[in-house]
Design an enzyme around this catalytic site. Structure first.
Site, PDB file in Angstrom:
ATOM      1  N   LYS A  22      11.252   6.003   5.545  1.00 20.91           N
ATOM      2  CA  LYS A  22      10.387   6.895   5.815  1.00 20.91           C
ATOM      3  C   LYS A  22       9.626   6.406   7.224  1.00 20.91           C
ATOM      4  O   LYS A  22       9.534   7.451   7.962  1.00 20.91           O
ATOM      5  CB  LYS A  22       8.974   6.683   4.689  1.00 20.91           C
ATOM      6  CG  LYS A  22       7.698   7.486   5.079  1.00 20.91           C
ATOM      7  CD  LYS A  22       6.817   7.192   4.119  1.00 20.91           C
ATOM      8  CE  LYS A  22       5.803   6.059   3.944  1.00 20.91           C
ATOM      9  NZ  LYS A  22       4.997   5.895   4.894  1.00 20.91           N
ATOM     10  N   ARG A 121      -8.159   2.673  10.334  1.00 21.34           N
ATOM     11  CA  ARG A 121      -6.715   3.446  11.175  1.00 21.34           C
ATOM     12  C   ARG A 121      -7.261   3.854  12.654  1.00 21.34           C
ATOM     13  O   ARG A 121      -6.916   4.952  12.668  1.00 21.34           O
ATOM     14  CB  ARG A 121      -6.415   4.252  10.378  1.00 21.34           C
ATOM     15  CG  ARG A 121      -5.905   3.965   8.968  1.00 21.34           C
ATOM     16  CD  ARG A 121      -4.861   2.829   8.695  1.00 21.34           C
ATOM     17  NE  ARG A 121      -3.492   2.943   9.195  1.00 21.34           N
ATOM     18  CZ  ARG A 121      -2.660   3.619   8.218  1.00 21.34           C
ATOM     19  NH1 ARG A 121      -2.967   3.930   7.030  1.00 21.34           N
ATOM     20  NH2 ARG A 121      -1.669   3.734   8.787  1.00 21.34           N
ATOM     21  N   MET A 123      -7.119   4.528  16.901  1.00 24.01           N
ATOM     22  CA  MET A 123      -6.192   4.973  17.575  1.00 24.01           C
ATOM     23  C   MET A 123      -6.420   4.334  19.063  1.00 24.01           C
ATOM     24  O   MET A 123      -5.756   5.061  19.899  1.00 24.01           O
ATOM     25  CB  MET A 123      -6.047   6.604  17.789  1.00 24.01           C
ATOM     26  CG  MET A 123      -5.139   6.952  16.498  1.00 24.01           C
ATOM     27  SD  MET A 123      -4.821   8.887  16.548  1.00 24.01           S
ATOM     28  CE  MET A 123      -3.672   8.743  18.139  1.00 24.01           C
TER      29      MET A 123
HETATM   30  C1  EPZ Z   1       2.444   1.646  10.286  1.00 28.92           C
HETATM   31  O1  EPZ Z   1       1.258   2.302  10.436  1.00 28.92           O
HETATM   32  C2  EPZ Z   1       3.199   2.377   9.071  1.00 28.92           C
HETATM   33  N1  EPZ Z   1       2.948   3.730   8.886  1.00 28.92           N
HETATM   34  C3  EPZ Z   1       2.242   1.503   7.789  1.00 28.92           C
HETATM   35  O2  EPZ Z   1       2.943   1.942   6.569  1.00 28.92           O
HETATM   36  C4  EPZ Z   1       2.191   0.161   7.932  1.00 28.92           C
HETATM   37  O3  EPZ Z   1       1.372  -0.373   7.107  1.00 28.92           O
HETATM   38  C5  EPZ Z   1       1.640  -0.413   9.559  1.00 28.92           C
HETATM   39  O4  EPZ Z   1       2.627   0.283  10.209  1.00 28.92           O
HETATM   40  C6  EPZ Z   1       1.619  -1.831   9.435  1.00 28.92           C
HETATM   41  O5  EPZ Z   1       2.900  -2.289   9.482  1.00 28.92           O
HETATM   42  C7  EPZ Z   1       4.148   4.201   9.559  1.00 28.92           C
HETATM   43  O6  EPZ Z   1       4.940   3.642  10.347  1.00 28.92           O
HETATM   44  C8  EPZ Z   1       4.358   5.741   9.480  1.00 28.92           C
HETATM   45  P1  EPZ Z   1      -0.474  -0.042  12.982  1.00 28.92           P
HETATM   46  P2  EPZ Z   1       0.460   2.165  11.626  1.00 28.92           P
HETATM   47  O7  EPZ Z   1      -0.995   0.783  14.187  1.00 28.92           O
HETATM   48  O8  EPZ Z   1       1.315   2.221  12.794  1.00 28.92           O
HETATM   49  C9  EPZ Z   1      -4.876  -1.901  14.044  1.00 28.92           C
HETATM   50  C10 EPZ Z   1       3.074   2.938   4.390  1.00 28.92           C
HETATM   51  O9  EPZ Z   1       2.810   2.453   3.247  1.00 28.92           O
HETATM   52  N2  EPZ Z   1      -4.881  -0.849  15.228  1.00 28.92           N
HETATM   53  O10 EPZ Z   1       0.502  -1.301  13.148  1.00 28.92           O
HETATM   54  O11 EPZ Z   1      -0.835   3.227  11.387  1.00 28.92           O
HETATM   55  C11 EPZ Z   1      -5.056  -1.260  12.911  1.00 28.92           C
HETATM   56  O12 EPZ Z   1      -6.532  -0.879  12.355  1.00 28.92           O
HETATM   57  C12 EPZ Z   1       2.260   2.680   5.732  1.00 28.92           C
HETATM   58  O13 EPZ Z   1       4.543   3.074   4.664  1.00 28.92           O
HETATM   59  C13 EPZ Z   1      -5.952  -0.578  16.149  1.00 28.92           C
HETATM   60  O14 EPZ Z   1      -6.809  -1.799  16.192  1.00 28.92           O
HETATM   61  O15 EPZ Z   1       0.008   0.775  11.576  1.00 28.92           O
HETATM   62  C14 EPZ Z   1      -4.229  -2.130  11.895  1.00 28.92           C
HETATM   63  O16 EPZ Z   1      -5.105  -3.292  11.730  1.00 28.92           O
HETATM   64  C15 EPZ Z   1       0.874   2.499   5.516  1.00 28.92           C
HETATM   65  N3  EPZ Z   1      -5.769   0.112  17.027  1.00 28.92           N
HETATM   66  C16 EPZ Z   1      -3.194  -2.852  12.938  1.00 28.92           C
HETATM   67  O17 EPZ Z   1      -3.638  -2.241  14.096  1.00 28.92           O
HETATM   68  C17 EPZ Z   1      -4.795   1.119  16.951  1.00 28.92           C
HETATM   69  O18 EPZ Z   1      -4.755   2.099  18.247  1.00 28.92           O
HETATM   70  C18 EPZ Z   1      -1.931  -2.202  12.410  1.00 28.92           C
HETATM   71  O19 EPZ Z   1      -1.978  -0.771  12.300  1.00 28.92           O
HETATM   72  C19 EPZ Z   1      -3.541   1.114  16.226  1.00 28.92           C
HETATM   73  C20 EPZ Z   1      -3.881   0.275  15.130  1.00 28.92           C
END
Ligand code: EPZ
Length: 417
Positions: A22, A121, A123
């Site tokens: 996914k 979450r 951005m």
């Molecule tokens: C991806 O989400 C995955 N989704 C998530 O899978 C997964 O849990 C996550 O990565 C971590 O591995 C997809 O790939 C579609 P991140 P993403 O940005 O990209 C912080 C599932 O169950 N952050 O790596 O949204 C955020 O708050 C899903 O399949 C910022 O601070 O995750 C978090 O604490 C759930 N600022 C950390 O980074 C930002 O601009 C990791 O989030 C972006 C993120």
């Protein structure tokens, strides 16, 4: 919402084939916006989140043709550059259209994806990268508007190795003028799969899988055919299903290296783990031992496997300490597992799981995709019957889970809403 009626207590045995990833499919579908001519992606799982991403692309004007696990995306006709609230709230990963839209059309407007059940979450890192490349960004009225003359390559350091921010910046940089370097980049296998897809399109990207990714902007791209990698989280979930039911399951269509952090923990718990070229087998010969887990960015233990491991730890011998370092609210499954007799104490980002001899069936509710999977696993091991409500959450990331587990001997019935 649809429900699962599960009668637990039966060891799962047999072989199960994993679907496509996914979290590789979603950015790759978004990347099809970078180039007009049709791109063909195979190995695409039949998931609600994939349906949503296809709906977003169609809404933008792309033409989507799906047949089985093949999706053909023609984004020649894209004119609309805005994604509204309904679609964005349906799936946060819709924000992955930002980078390709700005990269190709110099403009994009998306509603804030909003938080979800596991965390706020934000951005900010996605926007930090686009701003560094010369984009003007306005955040008003619940929308993010991004405008740019042609993006210019930049050096970007991510405060945390965000998967989505890494992917959005990579896609935006493909058509930028000059070189972009992302430091402290996410190293997940899905980022590597996106790099491979983009390079097939004619992009010039190096370093995905390491913490420094270098993207040299190009002028032209071309059509691509690509097969996405298998889903390492789905595979891990099935291995835990074997472990928690005292069974013996072989999971095929996997890349074992992507599962290493999970296999290491299962071995630590005393499970028998056998690894082939594209398969992994787990057998439970005795009650699993307690284990400590700390979720970390790849190649650390994946947060997306934390709820499933909590369910297994609930039945292990001894006390397990689980620390969630990625998301601030990803222990929702603990309360539901307690309804089944688990002994779990949550203190901030740490869960103390004291293993019990057995779980008993109950009526429980899935609050998000992986928490829902954890409840299914617990129900497969619990005595007597469990009703799992909120199966639509599980459908977002697991293809026909009830059929896959029934093939392994599970007594699981799906009752529509
Ligand atoms: C991806 O989400 C995955 N989704 C998530 O899978 C997964 O849990 C996550 O990565 C971590 O591995 C997809 O790939 C579609 P991140 P993403 O940005 O990209 C912080 C599932 O169950 N952050 O790596 O949204 C955020 O708050 C899903 O399949 C910022 O601070 O995750 C978090 O604490 C759930 N600022 C950390 O980074 C930002 O601009 C990791 O989030 C972006 C993120």
């Amino acid at each position: 919402m649809a429900r699962y009626f599960i009668t637990g207590g039966k060891p799962l045995r047999g072989e199960i084939r994993v679907s496509g990833s996914k979290n590789a499919t979603l950015p790759i579908l978004a990347a099809c916006l970078l180039h007009g001519a049709p791109n063909v992606i195979s190995g695409v799982p039949a998931l609600k989140d994939v349906d949503t991403m296809c709906a977003v692309l169609s809404y933008l004007g792309a033409r989507i043709y799906r047949h089985g696990d093949v999706v053909r995306v023609d984004s020649t006709g894209v004119q609309n550059l805005e994604v509204g609230e309904e679609l964005m709230r349906r799936m946060r990963a819709s924000n992955l259209v930002l980078g390709p839209l700005v990269g190709r059309f110099r403009c994009a407007r998306i509603s804030y994806p909003g938080g979800c059940n596991i965390g706020s979450r934000p951005m900010n890192l996605h926007l930090k990268g686009l701003r560094a490349m010369g984009a003007r960004i306005e955040e008003r009225f619940g929308y993010i508007t991004v405008e740019a003359p042609r993006l210019v390559g930049a050096e970007i350091h991510l405060d945390v190795p965000s998967v989505g921010a890494t992917e959005n910046i990579m896609m935006a940089a493909v058509l930028a003028r000059g070189v972009t370097v992302i430091r402290n980049a996410a190293k997940e296998p899905e980022v590597v799969d996106l790099q491979n897809f983009l390079n097939r399109m004619g992009a010039r990207i190096k370093g995905a899988g390491t913490d420094v990714i270098r993207i040299e902007g190009v002028e032209h791209l071309s059509s691509v055919e690509h097969t996405v990698i298998p889903d390492r989280i789905e595979a891990g979930t099935h291995l835990v299903a074997a472990a928690i039911t005292g069974g013996d399951v072989r999971v095929t269509n996997v890349i074992p290296e992507h599962l290493e952090p999970v296999l290491a923990k299962l071995r630590e718990m005393g499970l028998e783990v056998e690894v082939g070229d594209d398969w992994v087998r787990v057998a439970a010969r005795s009650r699993p031992r307690a284990v400590d887990i700390k979720t970390l960015p790849y190649p650390g233990f994946p947060t997306d496997m934390q709820p499933q491991m909590m369910a297994l730890a609930a039945l292990a011998e001894g006390t397990s300490i689980i620390t969630e370092t990625i998301f601030e609210n990803r222990f929702k499954q603990a309360g539901e597992l307690r309804r089944m007799g688990a002994n779990i104490k949550v203190e901030g980002q740490t869960a103390i799981v004291k293993g019990v001899e057995k779980l008993t069936g109950a009526s429980v509710v899935a609050t998000d995709l992986r928490a829902g999977a954890a409840l299914v696993l617990a129900a497969l091991a619990a005595e007597n019957g469990t009703v799992v409500d909120g199966v639509e959450h599980i459908d977002r990331g697991y293809e026909r889970l009830e059929q896959k587990y029934a093939q392994l001997g599970a007594r699981i019935l799906r009752v529509p809403a």
